[in-house]
Design an enzyme around this catalytic site. Structure first.
Site, PDB file in Angstrom:
ATOM      1  N   ASN A   1       0.869  -1.177   0.000  1.00 22.40           N
ATOM      2  CA  ASN A   1       0.000   0.000   0.000  1.00 22.40           C
ATOM      3  C   ASN A   1       0.905   1.225   0.000  1.00 22.40           C
ATOM      4  OD1 ASN A   1      -1.712   2.126   0.552  1.00 22.40           O
ATOM      5  ND2 ASN A   1      -2.793   1.114   2.223  1.00 22.40           N
TER       6      ASN A   1
ATOM      7  N   HIS B   1     -10.246   6.556  -1.043  1.00 23.60           N
ATOM      8  CA  HIS B   1     -10.145   5.851   0.243  1.00 23.60           C
ATOM      9  C   HIS B   1     -11.171   4.727   0.358  1.00 23.60           C
ATOM     10  CE1 HIS B   1      -8.253   9.818   1.722  1.00 23.60           C
ATOM     11  NE2 HIS B   1      -7.284   8.926   1.606  1.00 23.60           N
TER      12      HIS B   1
ATOM     13  N   ARG C   1      -2.228  18.972   0.308  1.00 21.33           N
ATOM     14  CA  ARG C   1      -3.217  19.242  -0.731  1.00 21.33           C
ATOM     15  C   ARG C   1      -4.255  20.252  -0.257  1.00 21.33           C
ATOM     16  NH1 ARG C   1      -4.789  13.193  -1.730  1.00 21.33           N
ATOM     17  NH2 ARG C   1      -3.244  12.795  -0.092  1.00 21.33           N
TER      18      ARG C   1
END
Length: 396
Positions: free
Chosen positions: A9, A180, A240
């Site tokens: 991941n 997500h 971000r």
């Protein structure tokens, strides 16, 4: 030797991995680990099946400055414990675009198609694909499976996922995808054990980490998400910007003379908590700082979380439970408290003592909206999807 399934991941600021051993269709976790704080405060931690730390090493930022360095360090550790035959590798891939709504076995054609979505997730997609390419070079015979963060949200009604642009753009794939999804899918399953009375209800899950989003779920299915076409939308994040008036982008290009690459770098890498604070993209650093700009960045983050919670509650037509998960959501009692207190108007009654104690339920018995802290496990979801896909395809 037993068969092992490796899960990778690779995120924007961390590389997580887990090793599972296989017994037929059953998975048994053998190791889990991660390198987080890449380029800021790198740290490799590995735990065995009992949760006992077997490795805990910190590095200077220059030693692990980027994801390739993290991959190399992880690969070196994996080679040192090669006690099983590698059955397959499952990967988290952030963006499946309009093509992929379910896990898929990776070949060169799939890899090329996924690479074409890199502009939609420039912080993640290249990082997700780098370990896949490396594994293909090391042993091309090992099956690899891509599991997508966008897949969980693909059943939204089209009118909720479109933008108010000419419909041809929607047909081209310009639409809200949400992200997500592997985390939200795991939480939806985990709630069956943790809080079975709310599984069929209206739930907001807040995945709060370096990347952050919220998902509105009804009956365990995604109804709405704070993220859209890209992982820039919604909540402010580590680096971000989060939700932004598109006019800001036009202003930066037309009035400031910025190139598209400069704008992309600003919005993806120089904004969010890092941009507001001028200190760090790491919430831990901001909470430890007495600089007013750190407090300012945290105030903005909490404010936007509260605003989006109201939006998602409207999409659900009410709210039965709110769940905190991911790095900040699971580990920061301070951030949980500040957000939970902003949910009082929805009927949430916060239990500060339970929150400080790290309990699973952090609302009072009288609360109309239950508040939970549920650790996520994206890697387990990836392992399950990988095994299911490969065993489905295997000859009987």
């Amino acid at each position: 030797m037993t068969d092992a399934l490796l899960v990778i991941n690779a995120g924007s600021s961390s590389l997580k991995f887990q090793i599972f051993t296989l017994d037929g269709r059953s998975l048994a976790r053998k190791f889990r680990g991660q390198i987080d704080g890449i380029s800021v405060r790198p740290r490799l931690r590995v735990f065995d099946a009992e949760g006992i730390a077997t490795v805990d090493r910190t590095y200077e930022p220059a030693e692990i400055p980027d994801l390739p360095a993290a991959i190399s360090e992880t690969e070196a550790w994996l080679r040192s414990v090669g006690e099983s035959d590698l059955y397959a590798i499952g990967h988290r891939v952030v963006h499946g675009g309009p093509d992929y709504a379910a896990p898929v076995r990776i070949d060169e054609d799939v890899l090329a198609r996924l690479a074409s979505f890199q502009d939609l997730a420039p912080l993640h997609q290249p990082n997700n694909l780098a370990p896949i390419r490396m594994a293909m070079e090391i042993d091309p015979a090992v099956p690899q499976v891509a599991c997508f963060d966008t897949a969980f949200h693909r059943d939204h009604a089209p009118h909720t996922d479109c933008y108010a642009l000419p419909f041809a753009f929607y047909d081209e794939g310009v639409r809200r995808y949400g992200f997500h999804g592997l985390s939200y899918e795991y939480i939806a399953e985990r709630l069956r054990d943790v809080a079975p009375d709310i599984v069929g209800g209206r739930v907001i899950v807040a995945h709060l980490g370096s990347g952050a989003s919220m998902c509105a779920m009804k009956n365990g299915q995604s109804v709405e998400s704070t993220m859209g076409l890209t992982a820039l939308d919604g909540l402010p994040m580590g680096t971000r910007s989060g939700q932004l008036d598109p006019g800001v982008v036009l202003y930066l290009i037309e009035q400031r003379g910025m190139s598209t690459q400069e704008v992309s770098d600003l919005l993806y890498r120089q904004s969010g908590l890092k941009g507001l604070s001028g200190i760090s993209n790491d919430m831990r650093d901001l909470l430890e700082s007495d600089d007013p700009r750190a407090s300012f960045a945290i105030d903005h983050f909490v404010h936007r979380c509260a605003l989006h919670a109201g939006q998602l509650a409207a999409a659900l037509g009410g709210l039965d439970a709110f769940v905190f998960t991911a790095g900040v959501g699971e580990n920061s009692a301070v951030i949980r408290a500040r957000i939970a207190e902003r949910l009082a108007w929805l009927g949430a009654e916060f239990d500060g003592a339970a929150n400080t104690a790290g309990e699973t339920c952090i609302s009072t018995p009288a609360s109309r909206v239950a508040l939970y802290v549920v650790p996520t496990d994206e890697e387990l979801m990836i392992a399950r999807h990988t095994l299911a896909l490969l065993q489905k395809r295997a000859p009987s």
